[in-house]
Design an enzyme around this catalytic site. Structure first.
Site, PDB file in Angstrom:
ATOM      1  CE1 TYR A 178      -3.842  -2.005   5.176  1.00  0.00           C
ATOM      2  CE2 TYR A 178      -2.993   0.161   4.562  1.00  0.00           C
ATOM      3  CZ  TYR A 178      -3.533  -1.065   4.207  1.00  0.00           C
ATOM      4  OH  TYR A 178      -3.748  -1.354   2.877  1.00  0.00           O
TER       5      TYR A 178
ATOM      6  CB  SER B  92      -0.889   0.007   1.253  1.00  0.00           C
ATOM      7  OG  SER B  92      -1.508   1.266   1.446  1.00  0.00           O
TER       8      SER B  92
END
Length: 273
Positions: free
Chosen positions: A171, A158
């Site tokens: 995350y 990501s």
């Protein structure tokens, strides 16, 4: 040029851009980017196995893929469970006769909180799903990937693994770990003809994101802030991520390994936040 030579060149070229005859395992394939990956790989000729925690969603997807004539199988699996991960890989080994060409570690979760508010449970869910499960699945897939003599591991990273984004510190940490694991495994497994790469999406308009935007004005504001800083001026589509993953699995990409490739419309090149 003689007709036979032209025909041979066309045949070789088609082989470089095809996944016909290959096998693939895609985790979390019942929705969003995972769904697009399953359809992309199967549409290019791969036999695909996928998994999901939600049996109803998975069964509906499998029925749709059957109607489309795609060669896709799947089963329910909670990737937080080591036992279930082992069982999944045993099933894949049986279905694909001990050989696996492509492993796409797609499944992942995100929880939005300030760093001071994350709990032990949050940590276990995020790191367990995003990092530990991906690492373990790669480990137990290794014999199958090696046996195929043409293995590919793709991790879903990501932009959060590169840019500091608000309210997703855990995350981000999990995706940063994925990026380093990509490089390490690529170097370690190159001798076994296994390539390892990561794809790092930016803002992607999955059905879940679209629903969240409609229900939550704050969520829409956050997405709009991303888009303003994205040179292409829009969010991405799941198919724009799955196409990149398919490319990395093609024989034509045989010299690409150890890379983290951003599919973010230029967001990171523009400095992110």
């Amino acid at each position: 040029m003689e007709e036979s030579k032209v025909s041979m060149m066309n045949c070789n070229n088609e082989g470089r851009w095809s996944l016909k005859g290959t096998t693939a395992l895609v985790t979390g394939g019942s929705k969003g980017i995972g769904y697009a990956i399953v359809e992309e790989l199967a549409g290019l000729g791969a036999r695909v196995y996928t998994c999901s925690r939600n049996e109803k969603e998975l069964d509906e997807c499998l029925e749709i893929w059957r109607e489309k004539g795609l060669n896709v199988e799947g089963s329910v699996c909670d990737l937080l469970s080591r036992t279930e991960r082992d069982k999944l890989m045993q099933t894949v080994a049986h279905v694909f006769d001990g050989k696996l060409n492509i492993l796409v570690n797609n499944a992942g979760v995100v929880i939005h909180k300030e760093a001071k508010d994350f709990t032990e449970k949050d940590y276990n869910i995020i790191m367990g799903t995003n990092f530990e499960a991906a690492y373990h699945l790669s480990q137990i897939a290794y014999p199958l990937l090696k046996a195929s003599q043409n293995g590919n591991v793709i991790f879903l990273s990501s932009i959060a693994g590169f840019s500091a984004l608000p309210s997703v510190s855990l995350y981000s940490a999990s995706k940063g770990a994925i990026n380093q694991m990509t490089k390490s495994l690529a170097c370690e497994w190159a001798k076994d003809n296994i390539r390892v790469n990561s794809v790092a999406p930016g803002v992607i308009l999955t059905p879940l994101v679209e629903t969240a935007i409609k229900k939550n004005p704050h969520q829409k504001e956050e997405i709009d802030n991303f888009i303003v800083k994205t040179p292409m001026g829009r969010a991405g589509k799941p198919q724009e991520v799955s196409a990149l993953i398919a490319f990395l699995c093609f024989p034509a990409a045989s010299y690409i390994t150890g890379q983290i490739i951003w599919a973010d419309g230029g967001f990171t090149a523009n400095g992110g936040f």
